[in-house]
Enzyme design. Structure first.
Site, PDB file in Angstrom:
ATOM      1  N   ASP A   1     -11.913 -21.897  14.701  1.00 43.06           N
ATOM      2  CA  ASP A   1     -10.930 -21.862  15.747  1.00 43.06           C
ATOM      3  C   ASP A   1     -11.020 -21.668  17.079  1.00 43.06           C
ATOM      4  O   ASP A   1     -12.165 -21.328  17.561  1.00 43.06           O
ATOM      5  CB  ASP A   1      -9.569 -20.954  15.229  1.00 43.06           C
ATOM      6  CG  ASP A   1      -8.240 -21.457  15.571  1.00 43.06           C
ATOM      7  OD1 ASP A   1      -8.082 -22.086  16.344  1.00 43.06           O
ATOM      8  OD2 ASP A   1      -7.161 -20.868  15.087  1.00 43.06           O
TER       9      ASP A   1
HETATM   10  C1  NOJ Z   1      -5.267 -22.497  18.045  1.00 40.32           C
HETATM   11  C2  NOJ Z   1      -4.502 -22.439  16.677  1.00 40.32           C
HETATM   12  O1  NOJ Z   1      -4.734 -21.160  15.944  1.00 40.32           O
HETATM   13  C3  NOJ Z   1      -5.127 -23.622  15.738  1.00 40.32           C
HETATM   14  O2  NOJ Z   1      -4.277 -23.405  14.655  1.00 40.32           O
HETATM   15  C4  NOJ Z   1      -4.947 -24.866  16.282  1.00 40.32           C
HETATM   16  O3  NOJ Z   1      -5.320 -25.864  15.327  1.00 40.32           O
HETATM   17  C5  NOJ Z   1      -6.157 -24.906  17.480  1.00 40.32           C
HETATM   18  N1  NOJ Z   1      -5.749 -23.709  18.207  1.00 40.32           N
HETATM   19  C6  NOJ Z   1      -6.300 -26.211  17.990  1.00 40.32           C
HETATM   20  O4  NOJ Z   1      -5.049 -26.508  18.731  1.00 40.32           O
END
Ligand code: NOJ
Length: 765
Positions: free
Chosen positions: A288
């Site tokens: 993430d």
């Molecule tokens: C952070 C988030 O936790 C995740 O769900 C998301 O896909 C990513 N950012 C990319 O935007």
């Protein structure tokens, strides 16, 4: 075209037709596996270490890096993919840049397509309320078609984190509290995104997230610690991720949280033993946002270098938006702390994903040719409004309807009041892709369109969505701001009361702004925020019939509102066609059939609140509360249970008939009920089957959903509904983590929500 590219084109084209035969098999279908492996092995032989490391870098398109620099980096082979760009000429320019890199490895483009791309469908919690896999398939398919048409190859979805704590803002993004329901949706959504073949121009790769257990953060506070028993993990929290993988998901996004002290991002047990060894996952893993770097804050890495080392060794293939791999892997490989083989393992998966997405065969598969670009990428004809309206009305849950207040008549004067009544931005909900507020029908406009000139509408704001300055300052740092009317709150309430007095009925559209149910938006309370509750009391005092339309991304504590309102409609955040869908329900052009995918507690103090809890040694008994497991200020039962939702029809369920009541492990047991529509209009309802293992080697939940059927019945019509159970349905993880069914007595319950059930018993021999 160099030789490598020609080879890839030939193999790729050949593979495309082979994939079409292997519809829905997902990653690594046997017929193409050899070709894919040979191609990737050959390609990797020609790559330098730096080029390999470049493939592991996934960057966000945003203010972090100016466009010309991105193009330069791509040409230098230092970026493998990007996310957040949905503009065809931009993606084409990046793909062109990849074509100028030494190895000509195509880029891929990802985006958070969670509940729609341009046409926004209801938030995931709303989708789950449909209990309708056809509606969910339609949502995923339309999302994929629109996203692919925007040059997107991959979505960071489905988000299948089980959550039992409504304080968590990301409850809105998931499908609720129940393992069975979320797993069914997880598989359905994955198949819908990926279509019959991931190599089709209108399919996108699903990256299931957040692996793992993110929905169990302590106190519902985002990014917080997760500490959980292995049995609970295996039994309740892990199956939805696995369901997506079994349905062929090409990717897995790793969660930001730690699990029993070990961050998911450095968790070799999670990423290797569970994911690859036990579940046989063959796709790509993605960290993430910035998660590798966060290993330092987690306190498991002393610096960037150690963070990169832990992540690559654990099995994190793509690094999302941090420079950890690029800066640290060259040195780590040189010193021998990380082997080139470990880097290769990650690179192989990234290249494998590009193959699976059909990009080696055609890097412009989804970008297309410039001549075909839409003149206006926001053009109205690129939307799928009919599909969105249908799914949105299916996701509305009727919570209360005293004296048949609903449906409303299209006549007289209707006061439409509340801070969310005219908000198109909020109607979109969180993670609204490329959806636009100006293309979104808000509640007021939907109601106005439905009544035309048959009824008069009066509008008043009534109050701001919140008056909590701390909350406003915090939430306004997000992408969109909370609109605040500077007038004194009492003036706004007075104005609304005046409007209500002139009306025959009041429709108050209240709840949360969309950025209250979002990432990094956890709450300490679950009541309707700000002065909206005072507004509701004041509206009630006018004596006019009061319909509350709730917009929110989590279960709210609605005890007082349930007393005050004549009717209450849970509409979540309904998306592009929200106002029209809402009007369909309010005026009876559609008979509501949604059922809650999460328990609605009476108070925030009841969370975690979930129907499939253990019994305890001193179970709560409503009429015998001494020294039992309860809270003393109010009933310990939920306000609205899991699976609950009313209709304009009434339904009756007969006693249960079983085909056998002693079942061997080879038997199939059929449980049947007769369901009758005793009401005056045709309607759908969801017939739900629950099981309880009465005495087992480990305490088992008071009930667990095992199956359901959504049926449509005309007035007076009666249908037989049958469910077939096998030994598989009776299995659970025992204290040694063995998945098996144990002989003994089972309770079998069938009903229209998790509390209102008929019950019988059978034995497994
Ligand atoms: C952070 C988030 O936790 C995740 O769900 C998301 O896909 C990513 N950012 C990319 O935007």
């Amino acid at each position: 075209m160099n030789k490598l590219c020609l080879l890839s084109l030939v193999i790729g084209l050949a593979s495309q037709s082979a994939w079409a035969e292997n519809a829905t098999t997902g990653v690594g279908a046997a017929s193409t596996l050899q070709a894919k492996n040979a191609f990737i092995a050959n390609l990797m032989k020609q790559m330098t270490l730096d080029e390999k490391i470049g493939q592991l870098r996934l960057i966000s398109i945003g203010p972090e890096m100016p466009k010309p620099e991105i193009l330069k980096e791509i040409t230098a082979g230092r970026i493998g993919g990007t996310f957040n760009s949905v503009v065809l000429p931009d993606n084409r320019a990046m793909q062109d840049a990849a074509g100028h890199s030494r190895n000509k490895i195509p880029m891929f483009f990802a985006f958070d397509v969670v509940h729609g791309q341009r046409t926004i469908f209801p938030i995931s919690l709303g989708l789950a309320s449909t209990w309708d896999m056809n509606a969910i398939t339609r949502t995923g398919r339309v999302s994929a078609i629109e996203a692919a048409a925007d040059g997107v190859d991959m979505t960071f979805a489905p988000m299948v984190d089980i959550t039992r704590d409504a304080r968590w803002g990301r409850s809105s993004e998931g499908f609720g509290e129940d393992t069975y329901l979320v797993s069914r949706i997880s598989a359905t959504m994955t198949r819908a995104f990926q279509g019959t073949s991931m190599q089709a121009p209108n399919s996108i790769m699903a990256v299931v997230k957040h692996f793992a257990l993110y929905g169990a953060v302590e106190g519902g506070r985002d990014y917080n610690t997760v500490d959980m028993s292995p049995v609970r993990m295996q039994q309740d929290y892990l199956p939805p991720y696995r369901a997506s993988i079994d349905a062929g998901a090409g990717g897995v996004m790793i969660a930001l949280n730690s699990i029993n002290g070990v961050p998911s991002t450095s968790n070799a047990w999670l990423l290797q033993d569970v994911l690859r060894r036990d579940w046989g996952f063959k796709g790509v893993t993605v960290s993430d946002h910035g998660a590798i770097k966060e290993l330092i804050d987690h306190g498991v890495a002393k610096d960037f270098r150690e963070a990169a080392k832990l992540a690559i060794k654990a099995g994190v293939d793509l690094s999302m938006n941090d420079k950890a791999y690029g800066e640290e892997l060259p040195g780590l490989v040189k010193s021998g702390e990380v082997s080139e083989k470990e880097v290769d393992n990650a690179v192989r998966e990234v290249l494998g994903a590009k193959w699976e997405m059909g990009l080696f065969a055609n890097p412009y598969l989804r970008i297309g040719a410039a001549v075909d670009d839409p003149v206006d990428r926001n053009a109205e004809n690129r939307l799928h409004r009919a599909e969105a309206r249908d799914v949105a009305r299916k996701s509305i849950v009727l919570l209360k309807n005293q004296n048949d207040t609903l449906p409303l008549k299209k006549q007289g004067t209707i006061a439409v009041i509340g801070p969310l009544a005219k908000s198109s931005m909020d109607m979109l909900g969180s993670w609204s892709g490329a959806g636009l507020p100006r293309q979104t029908v808000n509640a007021y406009d939907g109601i106005a369109a439905a009544v035309g000139d048959k009824a008069k509408l009066i509008y008043a704001l009534g109050s701001n969505v919140t008056d909590n300055q701390h909350a406003i300052t915090y939430l306004n740092k997000m992408d969109d701001q909370i609109a605040i009317d500077p007038r004194p709150e009492q003036d706004m309430i007075d104005e609304a009361v005046k409007a209500a007095r002139q009306a025959d009925v009041v429709v108050a559209v209240v709840g949360e702004s969309r950025n209250m149910s979002h990432e990094a938006a956890s709450r300490v309370d679950l009541v309707i925020p700000g002065r909206q509750r005072e507004l509701i009391r004041a509206l009630k005092a006018t004596g006019k019939p009061l319909v509350l339309v709730l917009m929110n991304g989590r279960p709210l504590a609605l005890g007082e509102e349930n007393e005050l309102a004549d009717a209450m409609v849970e509409s979540w955040f309904l998306g592009t066609e929200g106002g029209n869908a809402l009007a369909d329900v309010l005026f009876g052009d559609y008979n509501p059939s949604g059922k809650l995918p999460m328990t609605f507690p009476r108070s925030v103090g009841q969370v975690p609140a979930y129907y499939n809890h253990l019994n305890t040694g001193r179970p709560y008994r409503p009429n015998d509360s001494n020294y039992t497991s309860n809270y003393f200020e109010e009933p310990t039962s939920p306000l609205f249970p899991f699976g609950y939702g009313l209709s304009y029809s009434q339904f009756s369920v007969s006693d249960i008939t079983l085909s056998i009541n002693k079942m061997t492990r080879k038997d199939k047991l059929t449980a049947s009920v007769m369901v009758k529509n005793t009401g005056k209009v045709a309607g759908e309802t969801v017939v739900q089957l629950y099981l309880r293992d009465v005495a087992a080697s480990i305490s088992r939940p008071v009930k667990e959903l095992k199956n359901f059927q959504k049926i449509m019945l005309n007035p007076g019509e009666e249908k037989s509904v049958s469910f077939t159970l096998t030994e598989e349905d009776l299995k659970f993880f025992n204290p040694s983590l063995k998945y098996a069914a144990e002989a003994g007595e089972f309770k079998l319950m069938i009903g229209l929500d998790s509390e209102d059930v008929k019950e019988t018993t059978f034995n497994l021999l």
